[in-house]
Design an enzyme around this catalytic site. Structure first.
Site, short mmCIF file in Angstrom:
data_model
loop_
_atom_site.label_atom_id
_atom_site.label_comp_id
_atom_site.label_asym_id
_atom_site.label_seq_id
_atom_site.Cartn_x
_atom_site.Cartn_y
_atom_site.Cartn_z
N TRP B 101 2.27 -17.52 5.00
CA TRP B 101 1.70 -16.41 4.23
C TRP B 101 0.93 -16.89 3.02
CZ3 TRP B 101 0.54 -12.30 6.64
CH2 TRP B 101 1.27 -11.99 7.80
N ASP B 168 3.44 -11.45 -3.26
CA ASP B 168 3.65 -10.88 -1.94
C ASP B 168 5.15 -10.91 -1.71
OD1 ASP B 168 3.96 -10.31 0.72
OD2 ASP B 168 2.52 -11.78 1.44
N LYS B 192 10.47 -4.54 6.55
CA LYS B 192 11.53 -5.53 6.51
C LYS B 192 12.74 -4.98 5.75
CE LYS B 192 7.96 -8.97 6.98
NZ LYS B 192 8.13 -9.63 8.26
#
Lengths: 356, 356
Positions: B101, B168, B192
């Site tokens: 990521w 993030d 999530k």
């Protein structure tokens, strides 16, 4: 008892679809898993998104060079993303100002390129589709708002032009057959005709994607990214895609786009006939451009409007208040709306006795 | 029987939340309407989004100058949208390359501005968080991937820097208390720790938004648009917001972020203890940087891995296959994961007798 919901979107879906979606949310196909906890890369979900794409392809009879994308961000994002993908820094596009969503499209496109506004219906308060205009030679495409949800006007014939059409079909996608070859891009959020809010279906005619451009499109907003990754470059909103699949299956089982169109015409004719007959109400748009999805009308006085809204509410008819800029009433009748609900609304209009 | 789902996202939620969401999808609060057919501008939905924002505010004890936004497009869109909003055309940002990521973030930011990659864990296959680096003087902010879902490493202490952090937090949002004042932007997709795919929560510290910039940010991607319109500039994905509200209520009722952190630590300690004890398995990340949300480990041979996956599957434990670039196993244990499921996984590891 289920209410009769004429909301403009998010909008009603068939009760059976809500029930199927709810069942899958608890236990998808007796898998012991919720549909919403299954990975977007798991075979079970891949089947879902592939079947959904195949059904869109089948219903619209898409040629091979069309790609079906499932994107988050809503149709409003596409108002910026489509010009980003199609226009170089000095290119121009054309648009007819048909109402609220055309204005949003003009604003979004102007931030990115040259925009030719060919005509505007603003002087008549967006009660009609302007048809008298000339296309400039340099326009790369013509943006059309296929159906203006707020003002209740709709293209029944798309303009005949030599450049591709880019269509915001959010409020009439999958409601009638299309000659898709005339379109470069078609996009639509699901929450009106084929699902719940959170997913946008984008049909990309790959013939119109420029092979190179002087604009740097961020990877995440580049159609090519999502074509190459079959909409799975990042986590697609899985549950909204699943609900779209349920609606696509339902549309096909009910008879496809010809049948959806037949029903839309039948529902809207029923309602417009009463609007035109009943001396207490009047239609807003000119007849030839009236939307078969969103019927906008008003009562002959504000006091009568208040009373009719209460009459509807008492009889389980909701969501018919017009958008503030237009006022009056708006009855939205997408694919998920039963004709029985429209019949009830018409009965309420017929039996309505205002206290004056 | 519900399976024990260790998927990395979309991920499992408490059964009660799936049931509440399913009930509301058929009939929301005995209203005769599905939650998904209610207008995003109706009072019923306004209450939902306001309560959801208020709960995020309460759980994180956000100061007034933080705004809570609910946006479509996923965290992947934010990798482009955050730099667009924060950086002028010649500005630069800094980032530490911690894994998949971080690499996506670097690529997205490089399309828009100057990027200083301060350090990379690539040489050790992203098994640790690089901590030895120097911040350049011109960086406007430091981007951190709070938890690298794929490689299973996590910041347990955020870097001490004088510039804002842009985080993030997709895979560890709402999993522990935060000193939010150190952050400029925090974003996280719901699927999530707090919901289903289709909605992203973005916390904007309005003190870091530049008062003017030489970059023209498209209106739809401008944080100010969504701040001014309280996330209702366009149709927000209503059902995903509702599921997020159900999760936020559940998190609060269970004891808030301190309790979520306590549980994350307990679940992950249970599993890592077995990974370290059991001669058939080995952990992938270095101990000090191990993620409490995603435990990555492998078996001592590929053959044993295949057998253990089958052993899990036979016992209703699913979703533990590692990402292809890392291999092995990954057990994701977000807020919705019961400790009982982790206990079962540990029991399966203890009782596992490979056939050699």
């Amino acid at each position: 008892m289920r209410k009769h919901n004429f909301s403009p979107g998010p909008a009603t879906l068939p009760a059976v679809v809500f029930q199927q979606a709810a069942d899958a949310l608890v236990d998808y196909n007796h898998s012991g898993l919720s549909i919403a906890e299954i990975s977007h890369r798991a075979p079970e979900f891949m089947q879902i998104i592939e079947e959904a794409s195949a059904l869109v392809r089948e219903l619209y009879q898409l040629p091979d060079y069309f790609e079906v994308l499932w994107l988050p961000g809503g149709a409003s994002s596409q108002l910026a993303v489509a010009p980003m993908n199609l226009l170089g820094l000095n290119d121009s596009m054309a648009i007819v100002d048909t109402g609220f969503w055309a204005l949003r499209s003009i604003d979004a496109a102007r931030e990115l390129a040259q925009v030719h506004v060919l005509a505007s219906a603003s002087e008549t308060h967006y009660d009609r589709i302007p048809k008298d205009w000339t296309l400039p030679a340099d326009a790369k495409y013509l943006h059309v708002v296929s159906n203006e949800t707020i003002e209740g006007i709709q293209y029944h014939q798309y303009p005949e032009v030599d450049i591709p059409l880019v269509a915001d079909m959010t409020s009439d996608f999958l409601s009638k057959p299309l000659d898709v070859d005339r379109f470069g891009i078609i996009f639509a959020s699901a929450q009106k005709n084929f699902g719940i809010a959170g997913i946008t279906c984008v049909l990309v005619n790959t013939k119109v994607l420029p092979s190179n451009s002087d604009r740097k499109v961020p990877t995440i907003f580049d159609y090519r990214t999502h074509i190459q990754n079959q909409s799975l470059y990042h986590t697609v909103p899985t549950f909204p895609v699943y609900v779209a699949l349920l609606m696509l299956r339902w549309i096909k089982a009910e008879g496809g786009l010809d049948e959806m169109q037949k029903r839309s015409i039948a529902k809207s004719e029923l309602l417009y006939t009463e609007i035109d007959r009943n001396p207490l109400f009047e239609g807003i748009a000119v007849k030839e451009d009236r939307s078969v999805l969103n019927a906008c009308f008003r009562a002959i006085s504000p006091e009568i409007e208040i009373q009719f809204l209460a009459h509807c509410s008492k009889n389980n008819v909701v969501g018919i208040k017009g958008f503030p800029t237009v006022g009056g009433f708006r009855a939205s009748m997408y694919n998920g709306m039963n004709i029985e609900s429209v019949e009830l609304l018409v009965d309420l209009m017929k039996n309505f006795k205002p206290e004056l």
